[in-house]
Design an enzyme around this catalytic site. Structure first.
Site, mmCIF file in Angstrom:
data_model
loop_
_atom_site.group_PDB
_atom_site.id
_atom_site.type_symbol
_atom_site.label_atom_id
_atom_site.label_comp_id
_atom_site.label_asym_id
_atom_site.label_seq_id
_atom_site.Cartn_x
_atom_site.Cartn_y
_atom_site.Cartn_z
ATOM 1 N N VAL A 1 0.831 -1.203 0.000
ATOM 2 C CA VAL A 1 0.000 0.000 0.000
ATOM 3 C C VAL A 1 0.866 1.255 0.000
ATOM 4 C CG1 VAL A 1 -1.722 1.283 1.312
ATOM 5 C CG2 VAL A 1 -1.874 -1.193 1.163
ATOM 6 N N ASP B 1 10.971 3.763 5.466
ATOM 7 C CA ASP B 1 10.826 2.421 6.026
ATOM 8 C C ASP B 1 12.008 2.177 6.949
ATOM 9 O OD1 ASP B 1 8.990 -0.177 4.825
ATOM 10 O OD2 ASP B 1 10.611 -0.604 6.233
ATOM 11 N N THR C 1 -1.082 -3.566 9.455
ATOM 12 C CA THR C 1 -1.977 -3.774 10.613
ATOM 13 C C THR C 1 -2.405 -5.240 10.583
ATOM 14 O OG1 THR C 1 -3.787 -2.914 9.239
ATOM 15 C CG2 THR C 1 -2.874 -1.412 10.860
ATOM 16 N N LEU D 1 -6.909 -0.956 -3.371
ATOM 17 C CA LEU D 1 -6.021 -1.508 -4.404
ATOM 18 C C LEU D 1 -5.995 -3.017 -4.350
ATOM 19 C CD1 LEU D 1 -2.924 0.693 -3.496
ATOM 20 C CD2 LEU D 1 -4.754 1.240 -5.118
ATOM 21 N N GLU E 1 -3.637 -6.259 -5.224
ATOM 22 C CA GLU E 1 -2.284 -6.642 -5.612
ATOM 23 C C GLU E 1 -2.342 -7.167 -7.036
ATOM 24 O OE1 GLU E 1 -0.316 -9.266 -2.871
ATOM 25 O OE2 GLU E 1 -0.916 -8.026 -1.165
ATOM 26 N N PHE F 1 -16.040 -10.960 -8.951
ATOM 27 C CA PHE F 1 -15.840 -11.736 -7.716
ATOM 28 C C PHE F 1 -16.839 -12.877 -7.583
ATOM 29 C CE2 PHE F 1 -12.301 -9.882 -5.376
ATOM 30 C CZ PHE F 1 -11.961 -8.922 -6.321
ATOM 31 N N LEU F 2 -17.188 -13.426 -8.739
ATOM 32 C CA LEU F 2 -18.054 -14.607 -8.754
ATOM 33 C C LEU F 2 -17.336 -15.774 -9.430
ATOM 34 C CD1 LEU F 2 -21.671 -13.327 -9.582
ATOM 35 C CD2 LEU F 2 -20.801 -14.207 -7.416
ATOM 36 N N GLY G 1 -7.552 -15.821 -0.569
ATOM 37 C CA GLY G 1 -6.384 -15.707 0.315
ATOM 38 C C GLY G 1 -5.864 -14.282 0.271
ATOM 39 N N CYS H 1 -5.440 -9.426 2.760
ATOM 40 C CA CYS H 1 -6.555 -8.541 3.100
ATOM 41 C C CYS H 1 -7.843 -9.263 3.474
ATOM 42 C CB CYS H 1 -6.810 -7.591 1.951
ATOM 43 S SG CYS H 1 -5.312 -6.747 1.442
HETATM 44 C C1 UGA Z 1 -8.466 -6.978 -2.008
HETATM 45 C C2 UGA Z 1 -9.552 -6.051 -2.582
HETATM 46 O O1 UGA Z 1 -9.998 -6.552 -3.837
HETATM 47 C C3 UGA Z 1 -9.023 -4.630 -2.740
HETATM 48 O O2 UGA Z 1 -10.081 -3.780 -3.184
HETATM 49 C C4 UGA Z 1 -8.508 -4.142 -1.387
HETATM 50 O O3 UGA Z 1 -7.939 -2.850 -1.490
HETATM 51 C C5 UGA Z 1 -7.436 -5.087 -0.897
HETATM 52 O O4 UGA Z 1 -7.996 -6.412 -0.779
HETATM 53 C C6 UGA Z 1 -6.962 -4.590 0.447
HETATM 54 O O5 UGA Z 1 -7.738 -4.557 1.387
HETATM 55 O O6 UGA Z 1 -5.803 -4.121 0.540
HETATM 56 P P1 UGA Z 1 -6.361 -8.291 -3.017
HETATM 57 O O7 UGA Z 1 -6.326 -9.003 -1.712
HETATM 58 O O8 UGA Z 1 -5.104 -7.724 -3.564
HETATM 59 O O9 UGA Z 1 -7.413 -7.069 -2.958
HETATM 60 O O10 UGA Z 1 -6.870 -9.318 -4.119
HETATM 61 P P2 UGA Z 1 -8.276 -9.692 -4.796
HETATM 62 O O11 UGA Z 1 -8.151 -9.523 -6.242
HETATM 63 O O12 UGA Z 1 -9.402 -9.038 -4.138
HETATM 64 O O13 UGA Z 1 -8.349 -11.267 -4.491
HETATM 65 C C7 UGA Z 1 -8.471 -11.779 -3.170
HETATM 66 C C8 UGA Z 1 -8.627 -13.272 -3.206
HETATM 67 O O14 UGA Z 1 -9.912 -13.641 -3.726
HETATM 68 C C9 UGA Z 1 -7.616 -14.016 -4.080
HETATM 69 O O15 UGA Z 1 -7.210 -15.189 -3.420
HETATM 70 C C10 UGA Z 1 -8.390 -14.340 -5.328
HETATM 71 O O16 UGA Z 1 -7.880 -15.451 -6.033
HETATM 72 C C11 UGA Z 1 -9.761 -14.608 -4.757
HETATM 73 N N1 UGA Z 1 -10.859 -14.437 -5.733
HETATM 74 C C12 UGA Z 1 -11.109 -13.215 -6.278
HETATM 75 C C13 UGA Z 1 -11.652 -15.525 -6.073
HETATM 76 O O17 UGA Z 1 -11.455 -16.665 -5.569
HETATM 77 N N2 UGA Z 1 -12.693 -15.338 -6.944
HETATM 78 C C14 UGA Z 1 -12.963 -14.133 -7.508
HETATM 79 O O18 UGA Z 1 -13.942 -14.046 -8.287
HETATM 80 C C15 UGA Z 1 -12.165 -13.050 -7.169
#
Ligand code: UGA
Length: 454
Positions: free
Chosen positions: A11, A30, A86, A153, A155, A252-253, A260, A263
Site C-alpha cells: 500500500v 521504512d 496492521t 487496491l 495486488e 468476484f463470482l 487468500g 486482506c
Molecule cells: C483486495 C480487494 O480486492 C481490494 O479492493 C482491497 O484494497 C485489498 O484487498 C486490500 O484490502 O488491501 P487483493 O487481496 O489484492 O485485494 O486481491 P483480490 O483480487 O481481491 O483477491 C483476493 C482473493 O480472492 C484471491 O485469493 C483471489 O484469487 C480470490 N478471488 C477473487 C476468487 O477466488 N474469486 C474471484 O472471483 C475473485
C-alpha cells in the site's frame, strides 16, 4: 506540497509512487534498510506490474525519495501518510494496531504546524479518532488534521487501481483535512473519479464492508460450485447468468480454492471480531470466514482422494501465489494444499512464476522447479492452484508426455472443460463435471454426426 509516506509495503509503496506521478514531492520511509537501499537503486522489493518503471521515472525527476529517517521525513512534510502493516493479532482475530500507533508516536513530535496525517492502514472504526486525540494530547495547541483514507487496491493491478479507482474515500473531522486531501486527489477528480467525503468512522467501516462483501461473494459462489458438482450444472454458466443481473454484478463470482492474501482473511476476521465486541454480530461475515477456511482443506482432500492410493505418489502444484500477478503467498490456499499433500505422504514438485522464493523458504521439502513442465515430470497429477496466464497457455500434449499419469486438477477453471480431455487428461475442475478423455471423443463423434446430418 511535500508528502511523506510511512511504510513501503504494497500500500505504502504504490501510494508513494503514484502520488509522485501526480507531481508531488514524495518521501517514502521504512525502517528496513535493505528495502530502502533496494528502492534507492531503482528496484522494487515487491513484484507489482508497472511499479518499477514508474518508480524510476519519478526518482529521476527528483520528486521521489527513500529514507530510513522517519523523524526528518516527518519534520519536512505537509502531509504524512501512515501505511504500515496492521496484521491480525497473535492472541485472536482482532487487528493489531501496535505498529500503527508506534508510527504515529514517532512522527508526532516532528509534526509541523498545519500538518495533515492520513491514516491509510485498514483500522477498525474509531481508530482514526483515537489517533487524533493521541496527537492532540501529545502536542496541545498544535494545529493539525487527521484523515481516514482507506485504499481499495488489488495486488497485481495496484497501479491501475490507484490511477483509475471506482472511488476515493476521504474521512475527515475538519475542513482543512478535506481541502488538503482533495488537492492531492485532484488529478483523479479531473478524470471524473467519485471523491466521497465522509466522517472518519464512515470511511473506516466502508473499507471493511467492501472487503467483507467481496469475500462473501466468493464464499457464496464457492458453495454454489459445490452444488453444481452435485447436480451436473456448470458454475461458470451459473455465475455468468447470475452476474448479468446488474444488481448483482459479474465480478468476484469466480469459484476457486477459496480466497487468500493479506486482506480478505485478515479484514473479515477483524470485522467479525469487532462486530462481536460492539454487540453487532456480523453473522454473514462469520459464515464467509468459516466457508473459506474449511474450503481450502476440503479442496486439498479432494486432490488426495483423486489420487486413489495417495501415499508415495507425486503431485505437481502449479502456482502458489494467492492469486496471479503477485509474488505474495500470505494466506494462499496453496499453503493449506501443500500442508495436506505433504502430510498425506505425497511427494510434491511445484512451480510459480513469481512466488517461489518466498514459498521455498517455507517448504524446503518441496522440489521447486523453474518451469511447469519440469514440475510435472513423472507426476501422477498436476494441480493448478493460481490463475497465472502462463498456466493457461500450457502445451497440454507436452505436459502429458512428461507425466506418469494424465490427471489434471484445475482449481481455477482456467481451461475449457473438455480441452484437457481432448489431450487425454482426466480433468477435474471446480463446480463442473469431471471430463474424461472419452468425453471429448464422444463430443468429437457427435460433432461429426452433426456435420453429416446425423
Ligand atoms: C483486495 C480487494 O480486492 C481490494 O479492493 C482491497 O484494497 C485489498 O484487498 C486490500 O484490502 O488491501 P487483493 O487481496 O489484492 O485485494 O486481491 P483480490 O483480487 O481481491 O483477491 C483476493 C482473493 O480472492 C484471491 O485469493 C483471489 O484469487 C480470490 N478471488 C477473487 C476468487 O477466488 N474469486 C474471484 O472471483 C475473485
Amino acid at each position: 506540497m511535500k508528502i511523506t509516506i510511512i511504510g513501503t509495503g504494497y500500500v505504502g509503496l504504490v501510494t508513494g509512487v503514484c502520488i509522485s506521478e501526480f507531481g508531488f514531492d514524495v518521501t517514502c520511509v521504512d525502517r528496513n534498510e535493505e528495502k530502502i537501499q533496494t528502492l534507492q537503486s531503482g528496484k522494487s522489493p515487491i513484484y507489482e506490474p508497472g511499479i518499477e518503471s514508474m518508480l524510476q521515472a519519478n526518482a529521476a525527476q527528483g520528486r521521489l525519495h527513500f529514507t530510513t529517517d522517519t523523524a526528518k521525513a516527518a519534520a519536512g512534510a505537509d502531509v504524512i501518510v501512515v501505511a504500515v502493516d496492521t496484521p491480525t493479532s497473535k492472541s485472536g482475530d482482532q487487528v493489531e494496531l501496535g505498529q500503527m500507533y508506534a508510527a504515529v508516536d514517532e512522527i508526532t513530535p516532528n509534526l509541523r504546524e498545519n500538518a495533515v496525517v492520513i491514516i491509510k492502514c485498514t483500522v477498525v472504526p474509531g481508530t482514526t479518532r483515537k489517533v487524533l486525540e493521541r496527537i492532540r494530547k501529545a502536542r496541545p495547541g498544535l494545529k493539525f488534521s487527521v484523515v481516514s483514507n482507506p485504499e481499495f487496491l488489488r495486488e497485481g493491478s495496484a497501479i491501475e487501481d490507484f490511477m483509475n479507482p471506482d472511488r476515493v474515500v476521504i474521512g475527515v473531522h475538519d475542513h482543512y483535512g478535506r481541502e488538503v486531501s482533495e488537492h492531492i486527489y485532484r488529478p483523479l477528480a479531473l478524470q471524473s473519479t467519485p471523491i466521497r467525503i465522509a466522517s472518519l468512522e464512515d470511511a473506516e467501516i466502508s473499507k471493511y464492508a467492501s472487503n467483507a462483501f467481496l469475500a462473501m461473494k466468493i464464499s457464496f459462489i464457492n458453495e454454489i460450485a459445490d452444488l453444481c458438482e452435485q447436480t451436473g450444472a456448470n458454475v461458470i454458466e451459473v455465475s455468468d447468468i447470475v452476474g448479468l443481473d446488474t444488481r448483482i454484478g459479474d465480478q468476484f463470482l469466480r469459484a476457486g480454492p477459496g480466497y487468500g492474501g493479506a486482506c480478505f482473511p485478515k479484514d473479515t476476521k477483524a470485522l467479525a471480531a469487532f462486530g462481536r465486541e460492539a454487540g453487532a454480530p456480523q453473522r454473514l461475515v462469520e459464515a464467509t470466514i468459516e466457508v473459506n477456511e474449511s474450503r481450502k482443506y476440503r479442496i486439498a482432500q479432494k486432490i488426495v482422494d483423486a489420487l486413489g492410493e495417495a501415499k508415495g505418489k507425486t503431485v505437481a502444484v502449479l502456482g502458489v501465489a494467492f492469486k496471479a500477478n503477485t509474488d505474495d503467498i500470505r494466506e494462499s490456499p496453496a499453503l493449506a494444499i501443500l500442508d495436506v499433500l505433504l502430510k498425506s505422504g505425497i511427494k510434491v514438485r511445484a512451480f510459480d512464476p513469481q512466488a517461489m522464493r518466498a514459498a521455498s523458504k517455507l517448504y524446503p521439502q518441496v522440489t521447486w522447479c523453474d518451469d511447469p513442465y519440469k514440475a510435472a515430470e513423472n507426476a501422477n497429477a498436476v494441480v493448478i492452484v493460481t490463475d497465472w496466464n502462463v498456466l493457461r497457455a500450457l502445451e497440454l500434449m507436452r505436459l502429458k508426455s512428461v507425466m506418469a499419469e494424465p490427471l489434471m486438477i484445475d482449481l481455477r477453471n482456467i481451461h475449457r472443460r473438455r480441452e484437457p480431455a481432448k489431450f487425454g487428461f482426466t480433468y477435474i475442475s471446480i463446480g463442473r463435471d469431471v471430463a474424461e478423455p472419452a468425453d471429448s471423443e464422444h463430443e468429437a463423434d457427435t460433432r461429426h454426426l452433426r456435420a453429416i446430418g446425423g
